[in-house]
Design a protein around this motif. Sequence first.
Motif, mmCIF file in Angstrom:
data_model
loop_
_atom_site.group_PDB
_atom_site.id
_atom_site.type_symbol
_atom_site.label_atom_id
_atom_site.label_comp_id
_atom_site.label_asym_id
_atom_site.label_seq_id
_atom_site.Cartn_x
_atom_site.Cartn_y
_atom_site.Cartn_z
ATOM 1 N N LEU A 93 0.829 -1.208 0.000
ATOM 2 C CA LEU A 93 0.000 0.000 0.000
ATOM 3 C C LEU A 93 0.862 1.256 0.000
ATOM 4 C CD1 LEU A 93 -2.873 -0.910 2.499
ATOM 5 C CD2 LEU A 93 -2.969 -0.855 0.018
ATOM 6 N N GLU A 94 1.949 1.256 0.772
ATOM 7 C CA GLU A 94 2.836 2.426 0.817
ATOM 8 C C GLU A 94 3.397 2.739 -0.566
ATOM 9 O OE1 GLU A 94 5.699 1.372 3.807
ATOM 10 O OE2 GLU A 94 4.605 2.432 5.388
ATOM 11 N N LYS A 95 3.753 1.693 -1.326
ATOM 12 C CA LYS A 95 4.306 1.908 -2.672
ATOM 13 C C LYS A 95 3.298 2.585 -3.589
ATOM 14 C CE LYS A 95 7.468 -1.974 -2.445
ATOM 15 N NZ LYS A 95 7.704 -3.364 -2.854
ATOM 16 N N PHE A 96 2.042 2.143 -3.526
ATOM 17 C CA PHE A 96 1.035 2.686 -4.431
ATOM 18 C C PHE A 96 0.587 4.086 -4.041
ATOM 19 C CE2 PHE A 96 0.935 -1.487 -6.139
ATOM 20 C CZ PHE A 96 0.443 -1.339 -7.427
ATOM 21 N N VAL A 97 0.412 4.347 -2.744
ATOM 22 C CA VAL A 97 -0.049 5.685 -2.352
ATOM 23 C C VAL A 97 1.074 6.713 -2.449
ATOM 24 C CG1 VAL A 97 -1.874 4.814 -0.868
ATOM 25 C CG2 VAL A 97 0.349 5.330 0.123
ATOM 26 N N GLY A 98 2.313 6.258 -2.546
ATOM 27 C CA GLY A 98 3.444 7.182 -2.669
ATOM 28 C C GLY A 98 3.436 7.985 -3.955
ATOM 29 N N THR A 99 2.620 7.579 -4.926
ATOM 30 C CA THR A 99 2.559 8.274 -6.218
ATOM 31 C C THR A 99 1.552 9.423 -6.221
ATOM 32 O OG1 THR A 99 0.882 6.731 -7.020
ATOM 33 C CG2 THR A 99 3.188 6.161 -7.433
ATOM 34 N N VAL A 100 0.787 9.581 -5.138
ATOM 35 C CA VAL A 100 -0.238 10.630 -5.077
ATOM 36 C C VAL A 100 0.432 12.000 -5.005
ATOM 37 C CG1 VAL A 100 -2.167 11.512 -3.714
ATOM 38 C CG2 VAL A 100 -1.859 9.059 -3.966
ATOM 39 N N SER A 101 -0.121 12.974 -5.717
ATOM 40 C CA SER A 101 0.491 14.305 -5.762
ATOM 41 C C SER A 101 0.307 15.060 -4.444
ATOM 42 C CB SER A 101 -0.114 15.122 -6.913
ATOM 43 O OG SER A 101 -1.497 15.270 -6.733
ATOM 44 N N ASN A 102 1.242 15.976 -4.176
ATOM 45 C CA ASN A 102 1.269 16.829 -2.977
ATOM 46 C C ASN A 102 1.453 16.053 -1.678
ATOM 47 O OD1 ASN A 102 0.934 19.239 -4.417
ATOM 48 N ND2 ASN A 102 -1.287 19.050 -4.365
ATOM 49 N N LEU A 103 1.889 14.802 -1.766
ATOM 50 C CA LEU A 103 2.099 13.993 -0.574
ATOM 51 C C LEU A 103 3.397 14.412 0.101
ATOM 52 C CD1 LEU A 103 0.960 11.630 1.078
ATOM 53 C CD2 LEU A 103 2.338 10.101 -0.339
ATOM 54 N N LYS A 104 3.316 14.750 1.384
ATOM 55 C CA LYS A 104 4.488 15.209 2.128
ATOM 56 C C LYS A 104 5.196 14.046 2.817
ATOM 57 C CE LYS A 104 5.711 18.650 5.627
ATOM 58 N NZ LYS A 104 5.182 19.645 6.560
ATOM 59 N N SER A 105 4.433 13.206 3.524
ATOM 60 C CA SER A 105 5.042 12.066 4.210
ATOM 61 C C SER A 105 4.020 10.958 4.415
ATOM 62 C CB SER A 105 5.620 12.493 5.560
ATOM 63 O OG SER A 105 4.583 12.848 6.445
ATOM 64 N N VAL A 106 4.539 9.740 4.574
ATOM 65 C CA VAL A 106 3.703 8.569 4.830
ATOM 66 C C VAL A 106 4.234 7.898 6.087
ATOM 67 C CG1 VAL A 106 2.909 6.335 3.978
ATOM 68 C CG2 VAL A 106 3.288 8.200 2.367
ATOM 69 N N SER A 107 3.369 7.669 7.050
ATOM 70 C CA SER A 107 3.758 6.897 8.229
ATOM 71 C C SER A 107 2.758 5.764 8.383
ATOM 72 C CB SER A 107 3.793 7.780 9.481
ATOM 73 O OG SER A 107 2.538 8.374 9.700
ATOM 74 N N SER A 108 3.220 4.645 8.928
ATOM 75 C CA SER A 108 2.338 3.489 9.018
ATOM 76 C C SER A 108 2.475 2.797 10.358
ATOM 77 C CB SER A 108 2.649 2.505 7.890
ATOM 78 O OG SER A 108 3.969 2.016 8.025
ATOM 79 N N ILE A 109 1.416 2.107 10.724
ATOM 80 C CA ILE A 109 1.392 1.274 11.930
ATOM 81 C C ILE A 109 0.842 -0.080 11.510
ATOM 82 C CG2 ILE A 109 0.408 0.958 14.224
ATOM 83 C CD1 ILE A 109 0.038 4.023 14.336
ATOM 84 N N SER A 110 1.600 -1.132 11.779
ATOM 85 C CA SER A 110 1.145 -2.488 11.483
ATOM 86 C C SER A 110 0.961 -3.220 12.804
ATOM 87 C CB SER A 110 2.166 -3.222 10.609
ATOM 88 O OG SER A 110 2.306 -2.580 9.368
ATOM 89 N N LYS A 111 -0.277 -3.567 13.089
ATOM 90 C CA LYS A 111 -0.586 -4.307 14.308
ATOM 91 C C LYS A 111 -1.176 -5.651 13.912
ATOM 92 C CE LYS A 111 -1.762 -0.328 17.195
ATOM 93 N NZ LYS A 111 -2.804 0.278 18.007
ATOM 94 N N GLU A 112 -1.430 -6.474 14.896
ATOM 95 C CA GLU A 112 -2.063 -7.755 14.620
ATOM 96 C C GLU A 112 -3.431 -7.522 13.986
ATOM 97 O OE1 GLU A 112 -3.685 -11.556 17.128
ATOM 98 O OE2 GLU A 112 -1.964 -10.464 17.911
ATOM 99 N N SER A 113 -3.625 -8.026 12.788
ATOM 100 C CA SER A 113 -4.885 -7.986 12.032
ATOM 101 C C SER A 113 -5.234 -6.628 11.433
ATOM 102 C CB SER A 113 -6.075 -8.441 12.898
ATOM 103 O OG SER A 113 -5.850 -9.738 13.376
ATOM 104 N N ILE A 114 -4.383 -5.617 11.586
ATOM 105 C CA ILE A 114 -4.752 -4.306 11.035
ATOM 106 C C ILE A 114 -3.538 -3.506 10.579
ATOM 107 C CG2 ILE A 114 -4.741 -3.118 13.260
ATOM 108 C CD1 ILE A 114 -7.275 -1.649 12.203
ATOM 109 N N SER A 115 -3.722 -2.791 9.467
ATOM 110 C CA SER A 115 -2.694 -1.901 8.927
ATOM 111 C C SER A 115 -3.283 -0.493 8.840
ATOM 112 C CB SER A 115 -2.273 -2.379 7.532
ATOM 113 O OG SER A 115 -1.550 -1.373 6.869
#
Length: 197
Positions: free
Chosen positions: A67-89
């Motif tokens: 998901l990070e790879k695909f959303v990284g192409t969106v325009s005006n994006l400043k930063s992406v942070s993620s949290i991966s927990k059990e059963s949820i991203s």
Amino acid sequence: MTIPEFSVKRRITVAMFAMILVVMGVWALMTLGLELIPEIDFPMVMVMTQYPGAGSEEVERVITEPLEKFVGTVSNLKSVSSISKESISMLMLEFEWGTNIDYAAQDVRDALDMVMPPLPDDASRSIVSKFDITMMPVLAVSIKGMEDRRALKKLVEDDIADKLKRLDGVASVLVFGGEKREIQVWLNRLKMEELGV
């Protein structure tokens, strides 16, 4: 003349000053705009994807990273942070200030429509929402009990969550965790070969 002497000898003048202060205070209180949380549109979009039964490392590898790879192409994006927990991203996408967040959220949805096929079949469809401070959870409840975890999850989803959703002022109720019914089929290799399957 000291202040106490002035206050005693000129009682009417002091009373008039006090009345003026009270009237100005009441007027200021009536015209003063107060808000606990001022209305600010944060240029952030949250992407949440559920993958039941997966550990945090598997969620990171199978859900979050693609998901990070695909959303990284969106325009005006400043930063992406993620949290991966059990059963949820969860992905938090921060955009440049001044970006129209409605269009940005739609761009993220369009980007995610392209990534859906590579995700596992058990993964839920990603939920894209604009970050709103008023949408932050007010209450998180952990329920544990019964030996049968599937029965506990069914009880929570069917009884507790449904009743909470009907209460005034409750926007949404999300249920995480628990176990889903799983059917495992163990095949006998020798019988399969005999039957030519």
